[in-house]
Scaffold this motif. Sequence first.
Motif, PDB file in Angstrom:
ATOM      1  N   ARG A 105      -7.614 -37.005 -11.748  1.00 30.78           N
ATOM      2  CA  ARG A 105      -6.676 -37.842 -10.990  1.00 30.78           C
ATOM      3  C   ARG A 105      -7.342 -38.365  -9.708  1.00 30.78           C
ATOM      4  O   ARG A 105      -7.196 -39.542  -9.356  1.00 30.78           O
ATOM      5  CB  ARG A 105      -5.425 -36.997 -10.676  1.00 30.78           C
ATOM      6  N   ALA A 106      -8.113 -37.502  -9.027  1.00 28.45           N
ATOM      7  CA  ALA A 106      -8.783 -37.918  -7.789  1.00 28.45           C
ATOM      8  C   ALA A 106      -9.805 -39.022  -8.078  1.00 28.45           C
ATOM      9  O   ALA A 106      -9.925 -39.992  -7.311  1.00 28.45           O
ATOM     10  CB  ALA A 106      -9.463 -36.719  -7.128  1.00 28.45           C
ATOM     11  N   ARG A 162      -0.336 -30.442 -14.727  1.00 27.48           N
ATOM     12  CA  ARG A 162      -0.278 -30.906 -13.324  1.00 27.48           C
ATOM     13  C   ARG A 162      -0.810 -29.856 -12.359  1.00 27.48           C
ATOM     14  O   ARG A 162      -1.085 -30.156 -11.207  1.00 27.48           O
ATOM     15  CB  ARG A 162       1.151 -31.245 -12.934  1.00 27.48           C
ATOM     16  N   LEU A 197      -9.674 -41.169 -10.482  1.00 27.61           N
ATOM     17  CA  LEU A 197      -8.926 -42.393 -10.784  1.00 27.61           C
ATOM     18  C   LEU A 197      -8.414 -43.026  -9.486  1.00 27.61           C
ATOM     19  O   LEU A 197      -8.539 -44.235  -9.273  1.00 27.61           O
ATOM     20  CB  LEU A 197      -7.741 -42.076 -11.709  1.00 27.61           C
ATOM     21  N   ASP A 198      -7.860 -42.192  -8.610  1.00 29.24           N
ATOM     22  CA  ASP A 198      -7.261 -42.697  -7.370  1.00 29.24           C
ATOM     23  C   ASP A 198      -8.314 -43.286  -6.431  1.00 29.24           C
ATOM     24  O   ASP A 198      -8.060 -44.281  -5.736  1.00 29.24           O
ATOM     25  CB  ASP A 198      -6.505 -41.577  -6.641  1.00 29.24           C
ATOM     26  N   SER A 199      -9.492 -42.655  -6.401  1.00 26.30           N
ATOM     27  CA  SER A 199     -10.530 -43.095  -5.442  1.00 26.30           C
ATOM     28  C   SER A 199     -11.259 -44.341  -5.923  1.00 26.30           C
ATOM     29  O   SER A 199     -12.012 -44.948  -5.162  1.00 26.30           O
ATOM     30  CB  SER A 199     -11.547 -41.967  -5.239  1.00 26.30           C
ATOM     31  N   GLY A 200     -11.103 -44.690  -7.191  1.00 27.30           N
ATOM     32  CA  GLY A 200     -11.830 -45.839  -7.736  1.00 27.30           C
ATOM     33  C   GLY A 200     -13.188 -45.465  -8.306  1.00 27.30           C
ATOM     34  O   GLY A 200     -13.933 -46.321  -8.778  1.00 27.30           O
ATOM     35  N   HIS A 218       1.361 -39.002 -14.755  1.00 24.86           N
ATOM     36  CA  HIS A 218       0.742 -38.368 -13.585  1.00 24.86           C
ATOM     37  C   HIS A 218      -0.547 -39.096 -13.200  1.00 24.86           C
ATOM     38  O   HIS A 218      -0.812 -39.342 -12.023  1.00 24.86           O
ATOM     39  CB  HIS A 218       0.462 -36.906 -13.920  1.00 24.86           C
ATOM     40  N   PHE A 219      -1.353 -39.468 -14.201  1.00 27.76           N
ATOM     41  CA  PHE A 219      -2.636 -40.122 -13.932  1.00 27.76           C
ATOM     42  C   PHE A 219      -2.477 -41.603 -13.570  1.00 27.76           C
ATOM     43  O   PHE A 219      -3.183 -42.113 -12.710  1.00 27.76           O
ATOM     44  CB  PHE A 219      -3.547 -40.033 -15.157  1.00 27.76           C
ATOM     45  N   PHE A 220      -1.556 -42.295 -14.256  1.00 29.12           N
ATOM     46  CA  PHE A 220      -1.574 -43.765 -14.199  1.00 29.12           C
ATOM     47  C   PHE A 220      -0.284 -44.407 -13.702  1.00 29.12           C
ATOM     48  O   PHE A 220      -0.187 -45.628 -13.682  1.00 29.12           O
ATOM     49  CB  PHE A 220      -1.916 -44.323 -15.596  1.00 29.12           C
ATOM     50  N   GLY A 221       0.715 -43.623 -13.345  1.00 27.36           N
ATOM     51  CA  GLY A 221       1.940 -44.196 -12.791  1.00 27.36           C
ATOM     52  C   GLY A 221       3.014 -44.425 -13.838  1.00 27.36           C
ATOM     53  O   GLY A 221       2.883 -44.008 -14.999  1.00 27.36           O
ATOM     54  N   SER A 260       1.824 -50.776 -14.788  1.00 31.12           N
ATOM     55  CA  SER A 260       0.613 -51.460 -14.304  1.00 31.12           C
ATOM     56  C   SER A 260       0.064 -52.456 -15.314  1.00 31.12           C
ATOM     57  O   SER A 260      -0.841 -53.217 -14.993  1.00 31.12           O
ATOM     58  CB  SER A 260      -0.477 -50.418 -14.023  1.00 31.12           C
TER      59      SER A 260
END
Length: 331
Positions: free
Chosen positions: A149-150, A140, A152-155, A184-187, A216
């Motif tokens: 992670r960014a 982390r 993944l989050d940004s699409g 951490h990456f996917f919830g 998810s």
Amino acid sequence: MMRAGLIGCGRIGCEFDDDAARIGIYTHAAAYRAAEGVSLHALADADPAKLAKAAERYGIPAERCYASADAMLAAGGLDLISIAAPDRFHADLALKAMATPGVRGVLLEKPLALSLDEGRAVVAAAQARGIALAVNYSRRFCPAHARVRAALDSGELGRVQTVTGFYGKGVRHNGSHWLDLLRHFFGPLASVQAWPSRAAAFEGDPSPDLRIVLASGLVAHLQASNHLDYSLFEMDIVAEHGRVQLLESGHRVIWQRVADSPYYAGYRLPQLAEVDESGMRDLLLHAVQDLRDAVLAVRVPRCSGEDGLAALQAAEAACRSLQSGQAEALP
Ligand SMILES: NC(=O)c1ccc[n+]([C@@H]2O[C@H](COP(=O)([O-])OP(=O)(O)OC[C@H]3O[C@@H](n4cnc5c(N)ncnc54)[C@H](O)[C@@H]3O)[C@@H](O)[C@H]2O)c1
């Protein structure tokens, strides 16, 4: 200047600094010496030889070196406590550290505790006392992983199709690193199912293969490998617009982008775009800096007690599933 006390002067506490192959900061002691605004003030270890070696290496005077954590905590004057003693002491030492007047932050090595009851008690104590409790699931704190992670989050990577990977050396001991990274990456994780593997257990900690369903709906598969042959820790994220492979324990991250096939007209496939070699160095420095900042800002650390508890819950569910043969739901 925040004063830190270190409990446990073994490998991750101090001794990884003896390894010339390690470039960067891999120990708690080195991290407190390198981070601004904090200092390594006191050491505690039950083994006099380890204590003496660490005292000399880091220049800590004898009057601030203690044969027990209790003695160090009783002496007082500490703002931060790092706990790098073996797993079975984590919960007890964390509770004692957080009950010590003046202590505002605790950096606890993973796992949070050996049992869920102990883990819940540690998290509850941190919440009740307003103490910043960090658990060292070190990935982390890795900038190369933060980039994943960014994306993944940004699409940028688009819809994630599937996640697979390898681990070894026990689902609680090392598998929990992978389960924490997955979360951490996917919830949140919804359920875990485990199957026996041919990989060796580690000190009674089994190494099963896992199928993990996330809240998810994403499904991940984690295969166990035999740590007696070598270390293997990898995650492979297959997504709509690309693929990311975290290899060599995370030291190397391969980025692939989907493009037209160079082999056949009319086909598309992921192709090498970048190799990120920035790796896992200085993760403990990042962890200590984050703990310092969390204390100052009165915020939760980047890997919190709650995160540590969730990883413990997932690893324990995997062990229950191995017994029951059923998927085990997670809270
Ligand atoms: N985050 C990571 O990636 C990572 C990596 C390595 C180790 N760890 C964790 O760090 C912890 C320590 O592992 P290690 O490999 O450094 O172990 P180690 O055996 O090398 O060091 C542990 C040290 O703690 C001391 N000790 C034992 N009981 C004590 C007590 N009650 N009070 C004070 N000191 C005590 C020992 O004498 C020893 O010096 C483990 O919980 C391990 O899971 C985490």
